[in-house]
Motif scaffolding. Structure first.
Motif, PDB file in Angstrom:
ATOM      1  N   VAL A   1      51.346  28.092  83.320  1.00 34.97           N
ATOM      2  CA  VAL A   1      51.561  29.467  82.859  1.00 34.97           C
ATOM      3  C   VAL A   1      52.467  29.462  81.632  1.00 34.97           C
ATOM      4  N   ARG A   2      52.057  30.235  80.619  1.00 35.12           N
ATOM      5  CA  ARG A   2      52.853  30.427  79.417  1.00 35.12           C
ATOM      6  C   ARG A   2      53.102  31.929  79.242  1.00 35.12           C
ATOM      7  N   VAL A   3      54.376  32.291  79.107  1.00 36.57           N
ATOM      8  CA  VAL A   3      54.746  33.691  78.912  1.00 36.57           C
ATOM      9  C   VAL A   3      55.327  33.821  77.509  1.00 36.57           C
ATOM     10  N   ALA A   4      54.788  34.742  76.744  1.00 35.27           N
ATOM     11  CA  ALA A   4      55.220  34.942  75.352  1.00 35.27           C
ATOM     12  C   ALA A   4      56.714  35.264  75.295  1.00 35.27           C
ATOM     13  N   PRO A   5      57.377  34.819  74.234  1.00 39.96           N
ATOM     14  CA  PRO A   5      58.824  35.031  74.125  1.00 39.96           C
ATOM     15  C   PRO A   5      59.225  36.499  73.976  1.00 39.96           C
ATOM     16  N   ASP A   6      58.298  37.370  73.583  1.00 42.87           N
ATOM     17  CA  ASP A   6      58.672  38.769  73.378  1.00 42.87           C
ATOM     18  C   ASP A   6      58.502  39.632  74.626  1.00 42.87           C
TER      19      ASP A   6
END
Length: 159
Positions: A65-70
């Protein structure tokens, strides 16, 4: 960017994965793109991207899982996310433990327990999905009835 790596005892549907991740991360299910590698239509702009891979043995699914930094507020740390996912999905969720042993994991259970676990990879012919066995846990985990319940040494100690 927040990165999570999880293994689950059950294989929830892509829709269930998206809904659970959305609740844990604080976005809508429509903002979570889940792929099992068989579809070519990805929403690469989605704030949450999840790649799932089927497994065999004691574990059914691997999640990257990758969650955007914003994404605001900031997503929870991996231990908290694993506990929340376990409760939402009703399945054990494993996350890698820090250290030098690739077999070292933490298992989060639907009832809120977090315990050390050891995961071993079985022999595969390279064509099928990885075969993973939960060999030992420090506290009983109902999803892994064959796992030995015993202390699991920290990294650097002998098994």
């Amino acid at each position: 960017m927040t990165l999570y790596t999880f293994l689950t005892a059950h294989h929830p549907s892509p829709e269930a994965v998206a809904e659970a991740l959305a609740e844990v991360v604080g976005v809508t299910a429509g903002e979570v793109d889940v792929s099992d590698g068989t579809d070519d239509h990805r929403d690469w702009e989605a704030p949450v991207l999840c790649d799932c891979t089927a497994l065999t043995g004691d574990l059914a699914l691997s999640w990257d899982v990758r969650v955007a930094p914003d994404v605001e507020p900031a997503p929870p740390a991996e231990p908290e996310a694993a506990l929340r996912l376990a409760a939402l999905l009703g399945t054990a969720v494993l996350r890698p433990a820090d250290g030098v042993r690739p077999s070292a994991y933490w298992a989060a259970t639907p009832d809120g327990i977090s315990t050390r676990a050891r995961v071993l990879e079985g022999d595969t012919d390279g064509d099928g999905p990885p075969d993973l066995t939960v060999d030992a846990v420090e506290e009983p985990v109902g999803h892994f009835p064959r796992a030995r319940v015993r202390p699991i040494p920290e990294a650097g100690q002998d098994w």
